[in-house]
Design an enzyme around this catalytic site. Structure first.
Site, PDB file in Angstrom:
ATOM      1  N   HIS A 158       0.814  -1.220   0.000  1.00 57.05           N
ATOM      2  CA  HIS A 158       0.000   0.000   0.000  1.00 57.05           C
ATOM      3  C   HIS A 158       0.847   1.270   0.000  1.00 57.05           C
ATOM      4  CE1 HIS A 158      -4.038  -1.827   0.813  1.00 57.05           C
ATOM      5  NE2 HIS A 158      -3.251  -2.853   1.069  1.00 57.05           N
ATOM      6  N   ASP A 358       3.396   9.518  -0.803  1.00 60.11           N
ATOM      7  CA  ASP A 358       2.226   8.737  -0.397  1.00 60.11           C
ATOM      8  C   ASP A 358       2.019   7.623  -1.411  1.00 60.11           C
ATOM      9  OD1 ASP A 358      -0.064   8.161   1.136  1.00 60.11           O
ATOM     10  OD2 ASP A 358      -0.567  10.282   1.299  1.00 60.11           O
TER      11      ASP A 358
HETATM   12  C1  GDG Z   1      -2.121   3.828   3.363  1.00 62.92           C
HETATM   13  C2  GDG Z   1      -1.113   4.494   2.420  1.00 62.92           C
HETATM   14  C3  GDG Z   1      -2.838   4.451   0.615  1.00 62.92           C
HETATM   15  C4  GDG Z   1      -8.382  10.118   8.011  1.00 62.92           C
HETATM   16  N1  GDG Z   1      -8.692  10.828   9.101  1.00 62.92           N
HETATM   17  C5  GDG Z   1      -9.882  10.382   9.533  1.00 62.92           C
HETATM   18  C6  GDG Z   1     -10.310   9.367   8.672  1.00 62.92           C
HETATM   19  N2  GDG Z   1      -9.372   9.220   7.747  1.00 62.92           N
HETATM   20  C7  GDG Z   1      -9.446   8.259   6.641  1.00 62.92           C
HETATM   21  C8  GDG Z   1      -9.474   8.962   5.298  1.00 62.92           C
HETATM   22  C9  GDG Z   1      -8.957   7.865   4.384  1.00 62.92           C
HETATM   23  C10 GDG Z   1      -7.992   7.106   5.289  1.00 62.92           C
HETATM   24  O1  GDG Z   1      -8.306   7.444   6.638  1.00 62.92           O
HETATM   25  C11 GDG Z   1      -6.550   7.516   5.024  1.00 62.92           C
HETATM   26  O2  GDG Z   1      -6.141   6.957   3.821  1.00 62.92           O
HETATM   27  P1  GDG Z   1      -4.904   7.501   2.992  1.00 62.92           P
HETATM   28  O3  GDG Z   1      -4.894   6.818   1.683  1.00 62.92           O
HETATM   29  O4  GDG Z   1      -5.057   8.981   2.844  1.00 62.92           O
HETATM   30  O5  GDG Z   1      -3.604   7.258   3.847  1.00 62.92           O
HETATM   31  P2  GDG Z   1      -2.962   6.102   4.833  1.00 62.92           P
HETATM   32  O6  GDG Z   1      -3.734   5.942   6.068  1.00 62.92           O
HETATM   33  O7  GDG Z   1      -1.548   6.537   5.019  1.00 62.92           O
HETATM   34  O8  GDG Z   1      -3.045   4.716   4.008  1.00 62.92           O
HETATM   35  C12 GDG Z   1      -1.851   5.323   1.378  1.00 62.92           C
HETATM   36  C13 GDG Z   1      -3.720   3.673   1.562  1.00 62.92           C
HETATM   37  O9  GDG Z   1      -2.943   2.953   2.525  1.00 62.92           O
HETATM   38  C14 GDG Z   1      -4.618   2.675   0.818  1.00 62.92           C
HETATM   39  O10 GDG Z   1      -3.869   1.791   0.028  1.00 62.92           O
HETATM   40  O11 GDG Z   1      -3.645   5.285  -0.187  1.00 62.92           O
HETATM   41  O12 GDG Z   1      -0.936   5.909   0.487  1.00 62.92           O
HETATM   42  O13 GDG Z   1      -0.217   5.316   3.162  1.00 62.92           O
HETATM   43  O14 GDG Z   1      -9.979   6.992   4.002  1.00 62.92           O
HETATM   44  O15 GDG Z   1     -10.781   9.415   5.021  1.00 62.92           O
HETATM   45  N3  GDG Z   1     -11.483   8.720   8.830  1.00 62.92           N
HETATM   46  C15 GDG Z   1     -12.273   9.105   9.871  1.00 62.92           C
HETATM   47  N4  GDG Z   1     -11.892  10.073  10.761  1.00 62.92           N
HETATM   48  C16 GDG Z   1     -10.715  10.752  10.624  1.00 62.92           C
HETATM   49  O16 GDG Z   1     -10.409  11.643  11.430  1.00 62.92           O
HETATM   50  N5  GDG Z   1     -13.455   8.505  10.048  1.00 62.92           N
END
Ligand code: GDG
Length: 484
Positions: A158, A358
């Protein structure tokens, strides 16, 4: 259709998958349709004696089986916080400067993977398709092979793959490469990641690209391909809530939602917003930046540092520009309910998604999905997020260039509605086509197609396993050198 077996560090609550929106919803769907099994850590930290445990707790949820194991506190410290999050996470995000290469971390990482493999082995059926997730579990496939598992095993990373020279800095890079080579298919997020991984395998461990595109390394042939992760678009289509819109009418909101992580470029984002206010006094009192930054991995030192840095920066910018009735940066270091996120995305004129690096970044896609197509906001996206490879109609920025980001905020605020609609339409089309279900389907189809091309072994699985056990398990790995 064969059963799907998933392995990841943590298992998600399948009863709440609908609220997750990202990869979990697609995974829950495939697990229930194919009566799958999911093995992972249950999030609990137990005694040292747990390190011997290979019998997971098993529950049935909506047609799927969920098998979990606890970690001991040593395993949590060395495997999870240590090797996974203080070595692999920073290095894979090209942050060698914060990586902590401590003696003992790798050994425990390997031991946890071995224990999970032993826990999974008796639960496997001969035609299961096994799908291992993320950087915590790189050696799991090889540990399964050593136990004689011949099934198709795929791995999805990921997070980004760093450039070859950075990968080479990991003292155990050869062992990690050997682990990767045990999989039939390694999936990554972007074409850049595919290129970086192939580069590293060629430079670092003498991998050779074959005519059919596969790569031969450590006497095995593996496939590497990009499968960009998507979202469940409809779950982010908002209802344009009154609660947020009414009081917000006189100010325009820029929104950032990122786990509080040093890879997410938060200090640069705050500085750029401060610079924008400095250069554009007319916009003071008219815009705010709401940054939601839920805590993660707080026991890792680098995360404590970034928290302090952000608290200081937001205080400095608010102190410099704020008024009694206007606070420019709303910085919230707590988790926000998902429904609220959808609403606040829909209510914000600019989505500021500017990580330094990312794998993909799902927030970029969620922000676009939550926009009103008639009056959409603008996505400002870092060129170093995997999402930038697909989302070309966003305003693409260099997160290290504070000046450029400040100017891009102005461009986004002043963009006319026609251009916003046009960009939004194209972005939404893209995220609908490459949604989370498409991601899951395409990875599994690719993995299963590799299995179909594979010559039959001619022996029933169980008989083969018993025969190998009788000879001693050490021979397992070498018997799997040619799988395709
Ligand atoms: C890894 C990789 C890759 C965030 N704050 C809150 C919240 N979130 C949710 C977001 C989003 C998720 O968490 C974060 O996803 P990301 O993709 O932005 O980043 P990572 O957590 O680092 O994930 C990344 C991912 O895996 C998938 O393969 O895209 O690059 O690092 O869905 O909305 N959700 C809630 N409250 C929050 O305060 N409910």
């Amino acid at each position: 259709m064969s059963r799907i077996v998933l392995v990841s560090n943590r298992v998600a609550d399948l009863n709440k998958a609908g609220q997750a929106g990202g990869v979990v919803i697609a995974i829950a769907d495939v697990l229930s349709k194919r009566r799958g099994l999911w093995l992972g850590w249950n999030g609990k930290i137990g005694e040292k004696s747990e390190e011997q445990r290979t019998k997971p707790d098993i529950v049935e949820v909506g047609g799927a089986t969920v098998a979990t194991l606890p970690l001991s506190s040593r395993e949590y410290k060395d495997y999870y916080l240590g090797y996974a999050n203080d070595v692999l996470w920073p290095v894979f995000h090209s942050r060698l400067d914060v990586a902590q290469f401590e003696a003992g971390y790798y050994q425990r990482y390997l031991e946890v993977n071995r224990r999970f493999a032993r826990a999974l082995h008796p639960l496997l059926k001969p035609d299961d398709t096994i799908w291992v997730h993320d950087y915590h579990m790189i050696p799991l496939g090889l540990e399964l092979r050593k136990l004689g598992v011949e099934n198709s095993i795929g791995f999805f990373l990921h997070i980004p793959v760093p450039p070859s020279q950075t990968f080479l800095a990991i003292p155990e890079h050869r062992e990690l490469a050997r682990g990767l080579a045990a999989y039939d298919l390694v999936g990554v997020q972007t074409k850049v990641d595919v290129a970086n991984l192939i580069d590293y395998l060629q430079d670092g461990v003498l991998g050779r690209i074959l005519q059919d595109g596969r790569i031969r390394v450590f006497d095995r042939e593996m496939s590497i391909a990009a499968f960009p992760v998507g979202i469940d678009v409809d779950s982010f289509v908002g209802s344009r809530p009154k609660v947020l819109r009414e009081p917000a009418r006189s100010v325009t909101r820029l929104i950032g939602v990122d786990r509080l992580d040093y890879t997410k470029g938060l200090p640069q984002k705050f500085r750029a917003f401060g610079r924008f206010l400095e250069k554009n006094p007319d916009y003071r009192r008219k815009v705010i930046l709401s940054q939601l930054a839920p805590p993660t991995r707080e026991s890792v030192l680098a995360y404590v540092d970034i928290r302090h840095e952000l608290e200081t920066l937001s205080g400095t910018i608010n102190g410099k520009f704020g008024e009694l009735d206007w606070v420019p940066i709303h910085y919230i270091h707590r988790s926000t309910p998902r429904k609220m996120l959808v609403d606040v995305f829909g209510d914000s004129r600019i989505g500021v998604v500017t990580p330094l690096r990312d794998g993909m970044n799902l927030v970029a896609k969620e922000y676009v999905a939550a926009q009103d197509p008639e009056d959409p906001g603008v996505l400002m996206l870092s060129r170093f997020a995997g999402a930038a490879e697909q989302m070309k109609e966003a305003l693409i920025v260099n997160p290290y260039d504070v000046e450029e980001m400040a100017d891009t905020i102005k461009i986004a605020l002043e963009m006319d509605v026609e251009e916003r609609r046009e960009r939004h339409r194209a972005l939404l089309d893209g995220i609908r086509t490459h949604d989370t279900f498409a991601w899951c389907r395409s990875f599994l189809t690719s993995l299963e197609n590799i299995r179909r091309r594979r010559p039959p072994t001619g022996e029933p699985f169980e008989a083969a396993r018993k025969a190998r056990e009788a000879k001693g398990l050490a021979s397992g790995a070498s018997r799997h050198t040619r799988l395709l």
